[in-house]
Design a protein around this motif. Structure first.
Motif, PDB file in Angstrom:
ATOM      1  N   GLU A 150      -8.272 -20.789  26.093  1.00  0.00           N
ATOM      2  CA  GLU A 150      -7.535 -22.051  26.278  1.00  0.00           C
ATOM      3  C   GLU A 150      -8.498 -23.189  26.546  1.00  0.00           C
ATOM      4  N   ASP A 179      -4.547 -26.533  25.395  1.00  0.00           N
ATOM      5  CA  ASP A 179      -3.837 -26.599  26.673  1.00  0.00           C
ATOM      6  C   ASP A 179      -3.401 -28.035  26.982  1.00  0.00           C
ATOM      7  N   ASP A 180      -2.382 -28.166  27.826  1.00  0.00           N
ATOM      8  CA  ASP A 180      -1.971 -29.471  28.352  1.00  0.00           C
ATOM      9  C   ASP A 180      -1.665 -30.488  27.263  1.00  0.00           C
ATOM     10  N   GLU A 236       4.925 -25.141  29.113  1.00  0.00           N
ATOM     11  CA  GLU A 236       4.356 -24.876  30.440  1.00  0.00           C
ATOM     12  C   GLU A 236       5.224 -25.428  31.564  1.00  0.00           C
TER      13      GLU A 236
HETATM   14 MG    MG Z   1      -1.901 -25.477  30.761  1.00  0.00          MG
END
Ligand code: MG
Ligand code: C2E
Ligand code: MG
Ligand code: MG
Length: 291
Positions: A150, A179-180, A236
C-alpha cells in the motif's frame, strides 16, 4: 543588517517551536530505544468482500507499545521516524514481520492468506526495496500473490525511479494498492501513472455516503471507474451500518472499518475475521433496500 537578521532569527525560536523541537528529539531517542528493545507490534485489520462477506486480506498496521504499556499510534511517531531516517529500520521490521505472518497463515490455517503492507515513499526510493521483498518471500517461502503493497500518491513526487520499482513489484506478482485515495491532492492521473491493482477510498470520502446523495454519487462513480480500469476497490473507515447498506450490490469491493473489525493483534486475527463475517451477514439481513 546583521542586527535585523539576528532579530529575525531570534523571533523564529518561539517557545512553541522549541518545545516542538525538544519533543521531536525525545521521540527520536525513544524510537531508537524502541528499535533496540523490540517495542513494535503489528496489528491486522480485515478487509471484507461485499459479495462473499469473507475476509480477502488483512492490512498490517504498526503499533508502538512503550515500556509503561501504552500503545502509541503510527500517526504520532512515523513523521519523526521519517525525518530522522529511523523509518528505514522500522519499515524493514514491518516488512519482515508481515511476511512472516503471511507465511504462518499461508502454510497453516489460512492458505488463501493475503497481507497488505503500508510502505513509505522513502522506502520505495531505496533501490534495494524490491530485492529485499523478494529475499523475504524466499526466506519465508511465501508466494508473491499473498502480498499487497500500500502506498500513497506522494510516491509520484519522488520521481520515475519509484514508479519503476513498483513495476518490478508488479512483475513479481505483488499487488499494489493506492491508499487514502480521495484526500488532499488526489488526481486521476495517478491511476494512469501507477501500476495499481487496488484503490482504497479514504474514510473522508465515504464518511457521509449514507446521509449525502452527492457524496454517494461520487463514491459510486469512483467505484465504477475503478472497476472499469480493472482495479479492486476498498472503502476505508466504515463505522456505521447505514454506510454498509449503501455498498450492497457493488462489485470487486471490500469494506474495512471499525464496524466490521478493529485492527487486532496477530493471535486475535481469526476471531476478528469470524466476527467480521458474522457482523457482515447480520448487516445484510437487517439492511433496507435503497433505490
Ligand atoms: Mg488507508
Ligand atoms: P492507513 O494505511 O490509511 O490505515 C488506516 C487507518 O485507519 C489505521 O490507523 C486504522 O486503524 C484506522 N481505521 C480503520 N478503520 C477505521 C474506522 O472505522 N474509523 C476510524 N476512525 N479509523 C479507522 P492507524 O493504524 O493509526 O494508522 C494510521 C496510518 O499510519 C495508516 O493509514 C498508514 O498510513 C500509516 N501506517 C500504519 N502502519 C504503518 C506501517 O507499518 N508502515 C508505514 N509506512 N505506515 C504505516
Ligand atoms: Mg493503508
Ligand atoms: Mg487512510
Amino acid at each position: 543588517h546583521t542586527k535585523s537578521l539576528g532579530r529575525g532569527r531570534a523571533s523564529m525560536f518561539t517557545p512553541e517551536l522549541l518545545a516542538g523541537a525538544s519533543n521531536k528529539f525525545r521521540i527520536e531517542q525513544d524510537l531508537r530505544r524502541a528499535i533496540e528493545r523490540n517495542e513494535f507490534e503489528l496489528f491486522f485489520q480485515p478487509e471484507v468482500g461485499i459479495e462473499d462477506l469473507q475476509t480477502q486480506l488483512v492490512e498490517a498496521l504498526i503499533r508502538w507499545r512503550t515500556p509503561d504499556g501504552r500503545y502509541i499510534p503510527p500517526g504520532d511517531f512515523l513523521s519523526v521516524a521519517e525525518e530522522s531516517g529511523l523509518i528505514m529500520e522500522i519499515s524493514d521490521w514491518v516488512l519482515r514481520t508481515a511476511i512472516r505472518a503471511a507465511a504462518e497463515w499461508h502454510h497453516g490455517p489460512w492458505p488463501q492468506a493475503r497481507v497488505a503492507i503500508n510502505v513509505s515513499p522513502r522506502q520505495l526510493l531505496d533501490y534495494r526495496f524490491v530485492d529485499r521483498v523478494r529475499e523475504l518471500l524466499t526466506e519465508f517461502d511465501v508466494p508473491s500473490h499473498c502480498i499487497e503493497i500500500e502506498l500513497t500518491e506522494s510516491v509520484l513526487q519522488t520521481g520515475p525511479a519509484t514508479v519503476e520499482q513498483l513495476r518490478r513489484l508488479r512483475a513479481l506478482g505483488i499487488a499494489i494498492a493506492l491508499d487514502d485515495f480521495g484526500t488532499g491532492y488526489s488526481s486521476l492521473s495517478s491511476l494512469e501513472q501507477l501500476p495499481l491493482t487496488r484503490v482504497k477510498l479514504d474514510r473522508s470520502l465515504i464518511e457521509s455516503i449514507d446521509t449525502n446523495a452527492r457524496s454517494r454519487s461520487i463514491v459510486r462513480a469512483m467505484i465504477d471507474m475503478c472497476n472499469g480500469l480493472g482495479l479492486q476497490v476498498t472503502a476505508e473507515g466504515l463505522e456505521r451500518a447505514e454506510q454498509f447498506e449503501r455498498f450492497l450490490g457493488c462489485k470487486n469491493l471490500s469494506l474495512q472499518g471499525y464496524l466490521l473489525s478493529r485492527p487486532v493483534a496477530m493471535d486475535q486475527v481469526f476471531t476478528a475475521m469470524a466476527g467480521a463475517a458474522q457482523r457482515a451477514q447480520e448487516l445484510v439481513l437487517l439492511s433496507n433496500p435503497h433505490e
